[in-house]
Structures are given as C-alpha cells and as structure tokens.
Design a protein around this motif. Structure first.
Motif, PDB file in Angstrom:
ATOM      1  N   UNK A   5      78.564 -60.012  16.593  1.00 55.85           N
ATOM      2  CA  UNK A   5      79.714 -59.183  16.913  1.00 55.85           C
ATOM      3  C   UNK A   5      79.456 -57.706  16.724  1.00 55.85           C
ATOM      4  N   UNK A   6      78.589 -57.366  15.775  1.00 57.51           N
ATOM      5  CA  UNK A   6      78.287 -55.965  15.525  1.00 57.51           C
ATOM      6  C   UNK A   6      77.677 -55.276  16.731  1.00 57.51           C
ATOM      7  N   UNK A   7      76.853 -55.992  17.477  1.00 61.13           N
ATOM      8  CA  UNK A   7      76.253 -55.404  18.670  1.00 61.13           C
ATOM      9  C   UNK A   7      77.282 -55.043  19.715  1.00 61.13           C
ATOM     10  N   UNK A   8      78.373 -55.806  19.753  1.00 53.98           N
ATOM     11  CA  UNK A   8      79.451 -55.516  20.709  1.00 53.98           C
ATOM     12  C   UNK A   8      80.304 -54.348  20.218  1.00 53.98           C
ATOM     13  N   UNK A  43      79.815 -57.879   5.390  1.00 56.54           N
ATOM     14  CA  UNK A  43      78.425 -57.734   4.968  1.00 56.54           C
ATOM     15  C   UNK A  43      77.446 -57.756   6.149  1.00 56.54           C
ATOM     16  N   UNK A  44      77.839 -58.355   7.264  1.00 59.87           N
ATOM     17  CA  UNK A  44      76.913 -58.716   8.337  1.00 59.87           C
ATOM     18  C   UNK A  44      76.002 -57.586   8.807  1.00 59.87           C
ATOM     19  N   UNK A  45      76.551 -56.379   8.934  1.00 65.05           N
ATOM     20  CA  UNK A  45      75.785 -55.302   9.567  1.00 65.05           C
ATOM     21  C   UNK A  45      75.469 -54.135   8.642  1.00 65.05           C
ATOM     22  N   UNK A  46      75.771 -54.275   7.351  1.00 67.28           N
ATOM     23  CA  UNK A  46      75.524 -53.160   6.438  1.00 67.28           C
ATOM     24  C   UNK A  46      74.039 -52.827   6.344  1.00 67.28           C
ATOM     25  N   UNK A  50      78.670 -64.373   8.260  1.00 68.97           N
ATOM     26  CA  UNK A  50      77.620 -63.357   8.284  1.00 68.97           C
ATOM     27  C   UNK A  50      76.871 -63.403   9.613  1.00 68.97           C
ATOM     28  N   UNK A  51      76.559 -64.616  10.074  1.00 75.71           N
ATOM     29  CA  UNK A  51      75.822 -64.784  11.322  1.00 75.71           C
ATOM     30  C   UNK A  51      76.656 -64.342  12.519  1.00 75.71           C
ATOM     31  N   UNK A  52      77.913 -64.761  12.549  1.00 78.00           N
ATOM     32  CA  UNK A  52      78.801 -64.363  13.651  1.00 78.00           C
ATOM     33  C   UNK A  52      78.964 -62.842  13.671  1.00 78.00           C
ATOM     34  N   UNK A  53      79.094 -62.256  12.479  1.00 83.87           N
ATOM     35  CA  UNK A  53      79.256 -60.808  12.394  1.00 83.87           C
ATOM     36  C   UNK A  53      78.060 -60.052  12.930  1.00 83.87           C
ATOM     37  N   UNK A  54      76.854 -60.617  12.788  1.00 82.44           N
ATOM     38  CA  UNK A  54      75.660 -59.942  13.291  1.00 82.44           C
ATOM     39  C   UNK A  54      75.673 -59.844  14.809  1.00 82.44           C
ATOM     40  N   UNK A  82      66.326 -56.633  21.861  1.00 80.32           N
ATOM     41  CA  UNK A  82      67.059 -57.894  22.025  1.00 80.32           C
ATOM     42  C   UNK A  82      66.403 -59.015  21.236  1.00 80.32           C
ATOM     43  N   UNK A  83      65.077 -59.096  21.317  1.00 78.64           N
ATOM     44  CA  UNK A  83      64.376 -60.158  20.601  1.00 78.64           C
ATOM     45  C   UNK A  83      64.497 -60.002  19.089  1.00 78.64           C
ATOM     46  N   UNK A  84      64.549 -58.756  18.619  1.00 73.56           N
ATOM     47  CA  UNK A  84      64.689 -58.545  17.187  1.00 73.56           C
ATOM     48  C   UNK A  84      66.073 -58.986  16.714  1.00 73.56           C
ATOM     49  N   UNK A  85      67.102 -58.718  17.516  1.00 77.16           N
ATOM     50  CA  UNK A  85      68.448 -59.195  17.188  1.00 77.16           C
ATOM     51  C   UNK A  85      68.470 -60.721  17.157  1.00 77.16           C
ATOM     52  N   UNK A  86      67.828 -61.343  18.167  1.00 73.17           N
ATOM     53  CA  UNK A  86      67.758 -62.800  18.189  1.00 73.17           C
ATOM     54  C   UNK A  86      66.963 -63.330  17.000  1.00 73.17           C
TER      55      UNK A  86
END
Length: 388
Positions: free
Chosen positions: A259-262, A306-309, A253-257, A127-131
């Motif tokens: 959203x990718x977790x969901x 691009x967000x999660x590639x 890009x930030x929003x996609x990062x 979680x902290x790494x995602x943040x």
C-alpha cells in the motif's frame, strides 16, 4: 530474466527467517522455562550479527564476489537450522541456532540487494526490490504461522519449522548455485568502518541512523511482545492462539508495504513518514485499552504504520548525501542491531511491572522516529525552497 531472478527471490525468503526471532521469544520461554528478560536475549543474539558482520561482509564481497557471499550466507543459515532440526536439547544450543540464522541473514542482505540489481531487466530493479521485500515477508510470517498450524492441525511441536527451513534453504542453495553473476571490476571504494562512523558527525545522518536503530528495535519488541501481551491480558494460549496475533501484525505489515507504494503517489516521503509514525503510535496506545477488539485493531494499525518506516528513513538519509551512498548503506544496515538492544529492555520492564507497561519501550522509540521524521520534513522543505 524472470527465471534468472528466481534464486534471488528465494534468497529474500530466507532473509525473512531471521525476522522470525521475535516469535521465538514466547515459544522458547515456555519450552525452556525462561524469565521474560532472559527470553528477550533471543532477538539480541540473532540481530547483533547485523552490527558485527554487515561491513565485514561487504568488504569480503568486494574481494571475492557477490555470488560467493550469497551462497555463504545460505550455508551459514542452513547450519543454524540443521542444528535445531536434530533436537533442541538446551537453551544454549537454541541460541547457537539463532546466532547462525542471524549471521546468515546479515550476509544475505549484504549480497542480495546488489545481486537483485544484476539479475533485473533494465528499469525493473525497483519493482523487483519491492517484490523481494514482499517475499521476504513470507519468511517472516512463517515464524508465527508454522507453529500454530503444527500444533492445531498436526499436534506437532513448534520446532517442526526448522526441518521446513532446512528444506527451503537447500532448494535455495541449489538454485543460487546456477546464478551467473559477473564480478564487479569497477574498483569502486568499499565502505569501511572508519568511513561509516565518520558520517555520524553529520547531525541529520546521526538522527536517521538513530531512527533506524530504534525503529528496528521497536518492531522486534512488538513481534516478541504480542503473544505475551495477549496471554497476560486476555488469557489466550501462546502456542495455539497467541501467535496468531503476531501473524496478524506481520500480515498488516506486508499489506502496508504494498500500500505504501500507492500512497506515495499522493504523499511526499517526508509527510508519509510522519503519517506512518502517527498511525503506529495510535496502534501502540490502543494496546493500553483493556478491550480485546481494540487490541486486535491496534495490532493491525501498528503493522500498517510500521510497514514503510524503514525504507522511508533509509531513503531520506541516502537522498541527503547521495555521493556517500555506500557508507550510509553500511551504517544503516549496521543500525539494525537496534533489534538486539531494545527487546531485553522491554523484557526487563515486563519482569519489573507488566507486559502491557513494557510496551512503553516501543512507544518511546517511535516518538523519537516521529521527531526524526519532522527533521526530515524540514530538510526537504528547505531544499525545495533553495531550489525555487
């Protein structure tokens, strides 16, 4: 524990300052009267540090400790922004700033991720790494946003970002100096240049490394090319309006990062990687339609795609050979140098033809990543069949 992690989160913000080298292209092009090809050297000199310093920084870290290396990265980056804060009198001096910021960010990335693990509570590291990646985007977004705010509301030069960066880095150095990080005495073997390069004999690792190389190059191409594209196609002023397009891209890009977790709750990583590539290509192709509304929508699609590639390709390689995670990590971080190689090619294409045509460079890069995504999907499918 949260307060203990705060200095590391600040260091992640500082890592994002190097990502701002893309927006520097259009600003420096105007400031120093450069050709597009020469201006494209800006990301090259900064991101080339990833290719030169990643493995040496890891070796140094094993010998003298992670905290020292983290502070070293912050000091190197601070030297770069202070150089620019006292006046950019020439293009070579500006390039020195970019080199130092890139070197600092490289060293920070080598040290920051393992330190985040050290300061995280049990089970909280992912979680902290995602943040951390999210707050890193704050530093990235500063590149296109600060110059626009400075010009529009204060009539100031875009170079005002460097004193702001200096203050942020000084605060981060003071905070990081309080970290209590135990030195790793496990004796675990550190990745070397030889051990990393030997992995390229594996076709799958070679494909994933190429995907990282080309994806990072494509991302820098897009962030650097957006303002020039909007100026050429719609006559939008680079300083006051054009960089907002880059800001829109990085916001998506930030929003996609997040959203990718969901989305990964319903999609397998290999399928999501294919979807991300498809969305990216749809956005890139949209830039070839001469309609402003479609162009803006396309910038959003590119950012979301691009967000999660990067993390999806990275994790695919690690899962393939988990026993050699250190070598793969060193190889993948080194492949970030792709961000230094593709932009000059795009700049050359723009000088020969048009900025719009030059976007065929990131299109070709993402097509390769899509092919690699299909390979990852096939490998995942074969592993699942073998387990069944």
């Amino acid at each position: 524990m949260r307060l203990r992690a705060l200095p590391v989160f600040l260091a992640f913000v500082a890592m994002g300052f190097a990502d701002a080298s893309g927006p520097y292209v259009s600003l420096a092009k105007k400031e120093f009267q450069l050709s597009t090809a020469v201006a494209a050297l800006i990301p090259f000199v900064g991101l080339s540090m990833f290719g030169l310093l990643s493995i040496p920084a890891g070796i140094l870290q094993n010998r003298i400790g992670k905290k020292f290396v983290l502070l070293l990265g912050l000091v190197v980056a601070l030297a770069g922004v202070l150089n620019a804060s006292f006046g950019l009198t020439s293009f070579p001096r500006f390039l020195l700033t970019v080199v130092l910021i890139g070197a600092g960010a490289t060293i920070l990335q080598v040290a920051g991720i393992p330190i985040m693990r050290d300061v995280s509570a049990p089970g909280k590291f992912p979680r902290n790494l995602v943040l951390g990646q999210f707050v890193k985007a704050v530093g990235t977004l500063s590149g296109p946003i600060i110059p626009v705010i400075a010009a529009r509301y204060f009539g100031a030069s875009w170079t005002v970002m460097f004193p702001i960066y200096s203050a942020a880095l000084i605060v981060t150095i003071l905070a990081a100096s309080t970290l209590d990080i135990r030195r790793d005495e496990s004796g675990e073997k550190v990745a070397t240049l030889r051990s990393c390069l030997s992995l390229l004999e594996n076709r799958f690792v070679l494909a994933m490394t190429g995907a990282i190389f080309l994806y990072v190059g494509a991302e820098v191409c897009v962030s650097a090319g957006i303002p020039l594209f909007l100026k050429e196609q719609f006559n939008l002023d680079i300083t006051r309006v054009g960089l907002l397009g880059t800001g829109l891209f990085f916001t998506a890009l930030t929003i996609g990062r997040f959203g990718g977790g969901v989305v990964l709750n319903w999609f397998s990583p290999s399928r999501f990687l294919q979807l991300s590539c498809a969305v990216s290509l749809a956005g890139l192709c949209g830039l070839f339609v001469p309609v402003r509304g479609i162009a803006i929508t396309s910038l959003i699609l590119i950012g979301l795609g691009f967000a999660n590639i990067f993390p999806l390709v990275f994790s695919a390689a690690l899962e393939r050979m988990p026993a050699r995670a250190n070598e793969i990590s060193g190889l993948m971080v080194t492949a970030i140098v792709g961000g230094a190689v593709l932009p000059p090619l795009m700049g050359l294409a723009a000088d020969i033809s048009t900025v719009r045509i030059s976007f065929l460079v990131p299109v070709a890069a993402i097509l390769y990543v899509l092919a690699s995504a299909q390979l990852a999907s096939n490998k995942a499918r074969s592993v699942a069949v073998a387990k069944a």
